[in-house]
Write an enzyme that holds these catalytic residues in place. Structure first.
Site, PDB file in Angstrom:
ATOM      1  N   LYS A 137      -0.927  -0.760  -4.222  1.00 53.93           N
ATOM      2  CA  LYS A 137      -2.126  -0.403  -4.054  1.00 53.93           C
ATOM      3  C   LYS A 137      -1.690   1.526  -4.578  1.00 53.93           C
ATOM      4  CE  LYS A 137      -5.984   1.373  -0.675  1.00 53.93           C
ATOM      5  NZ  LYS A 137      -6.561   1.168   0.444  1.00 53.93           N
ATOM      6  N   TYR A 193       0.773  -1.135  -0.130  1.00 48.73           N
ATOM      7  CA  TYR A 193      -0.086  -0.299   0.369  1.00 48.73           C
ATOM      8  C   TYR A 193       0.974   0.932   0.366  1.00 48.73           C
ATOM      9  CZ  TYR A 193      -4.135   2.611   1.442  1.00 48.73           C
ATOM     10  OH  TYR A 193      -4.864   4.085   1.826  1.00 48.73           O
ATOM     11  N   VAL A 215      -8.912  -0.519  -6.046  1.00 46.22           N
ATOM     12  CA  VAL A 215      -8.948  -0.668  -4.107  1.00 46.22           C
ATOM     13  C   VAL A 215     -10.075  -0.269  -3.817  1.00 46.22           C
ATOM     14  CG1 VAL A 215      -8.840  -1.484  -1.763  1.00 46.22           C
ATOM     15  CG2 VAL A 215      -7.071  -2.269  -3.661  1.00 46.22           C
TER      16      VAL A 215
END
Length: 304
Positions: A164, A136, A206
């Site tokens: 992400k 992330y 996401v």
């Protein structure tokens, strides 16, 4: 369960009862609607899932309950946001034991680690688990950026498979594709840049507002994938005022309030968060109610 890093993966909210316990029935109600809409995975315990307030046993309960409930329909990932490498390795092992399909991982929390420390942190966790990992990358909120040079080193680990992408720099999608091709899958993580990122080559999304509007979110993904850009754009333009509720310090409260008004959630948050009140609540409610009143009729996006 193997993960295909593509499609829409909700970063789901964590549901709480009025007495501040996990509300598993309300949680499953939302998960069912997500599955019915055609999402491609579930991400537990992220920022939107109030990760920083969850106890270890609650994360494990969420993982086990979700894995059992989805019953192999989609992969289930749990977020790792730990202060120490030791804690992150332990969290990864618990996730593996509890049946998670993969991990979403933030850099170390609280301590602003240097580049080599971040590389070592991710490397040590990757070496400790068989689970695939999505890093992330959100320097705006978490103050550490995982650069292309750092990914060059990290991708020596086969199970570091996706990012992400939340840098807010849309051109970073192209940079990643130029440097790594399909070796590093890209899941866009900023709702207000989602369609733009997908059109630039991101593999999936996401998502946040999907928690309240799953059909619209999946429709945008499927339409653009099928080349129906104008149809995707029409939904996205309707959606944008709602999507902006995600890029806000009170995204949890905003999105939970939206879930209430679409009938698939509760407004309970865990202290120190409080439900929205006063003018701020009225402002967010206006956006939500206007969005619901003008909600588009969706095409048959599941059969494109």
């Amino acid at each position: 369960m193997a993960i295909e890093w593509k499609g829409v993966m909700p970063a789901v909210t964590t549901k709480f009862t009025d007495t501040d316990e996990l509300d598993i029935p309300a949680f499953k109600t939302n998960i069912k609607v997500q599955l019915d809409a055609g999402v491609h995975g579930i991400v537990l315990g992220g920022t939107l899932g109030e990760a920083s307030t969850l106890e270890d046993h609650e994360k494990r309960t969420l993982t086990k309950e979700t894995v059992a409930y989805v019953d192999g329909k989609v992969p289930v990932m749990i977020n790792i946001a730990e202060q120490s490498t030791k804690g992150a390795i332990a969290a990864a092992q618990k996730a593996e034991d509890d049946g998670a399909s993969g991990l979403m991982m933030l850099p170390p929390m609280r301590y602003k680690a240097g580049d080599q420390e971040v590389i070592q942190y991710f490397s040590d966790v990757a070496s400790s688990t068989k689970l695939p990992i999505m890093i992330y990358n959100n320097p705006v909120d978490y103050k550490i950026e995982v650069s292309l040079a750092m990914f060059e080193v990290l991708l020596k680990h086969d199970n570091i498979q996706a990012v992400k992408e939340s840098t807010r720099d849309i051109s970073n999608v192209t940079r990643i594709k130029i440097n790594f091709g399909d070796r590093l899958k890209i899941m866009t993580g900023v709702d207000t840049l989602a369609l733009e990122s997908l059109l630039m080559g991101a593999d999936g999304w996401v998502a946040g507002l999907v928690c309240a509007f799953p059909g619209e979110t999946v429709a945008i993904y499927e339409l653009q994938k099928a080349g129906k850009i104008q149809e995707a754009l029409a939904i996205y333009r309707w959606f944008l005022p709602l999507l902006e509720l995600d890029i806000n310090p009170k995204l949890v409260q905003n999105i939970k309030l939206a879930e209430v008004h679409t009938g698939i959630g509760t407004e309970n948050v865990r202290a120190p968060r409080l439900p929205l009140f006063g003018e701020e609540r009225e402002h967010v409610l206006k956006i939500i109610t206007e969005g619901i009143a003008t909600r588009p009729t969706l095409p048959n996006y599941k059969n494109l």
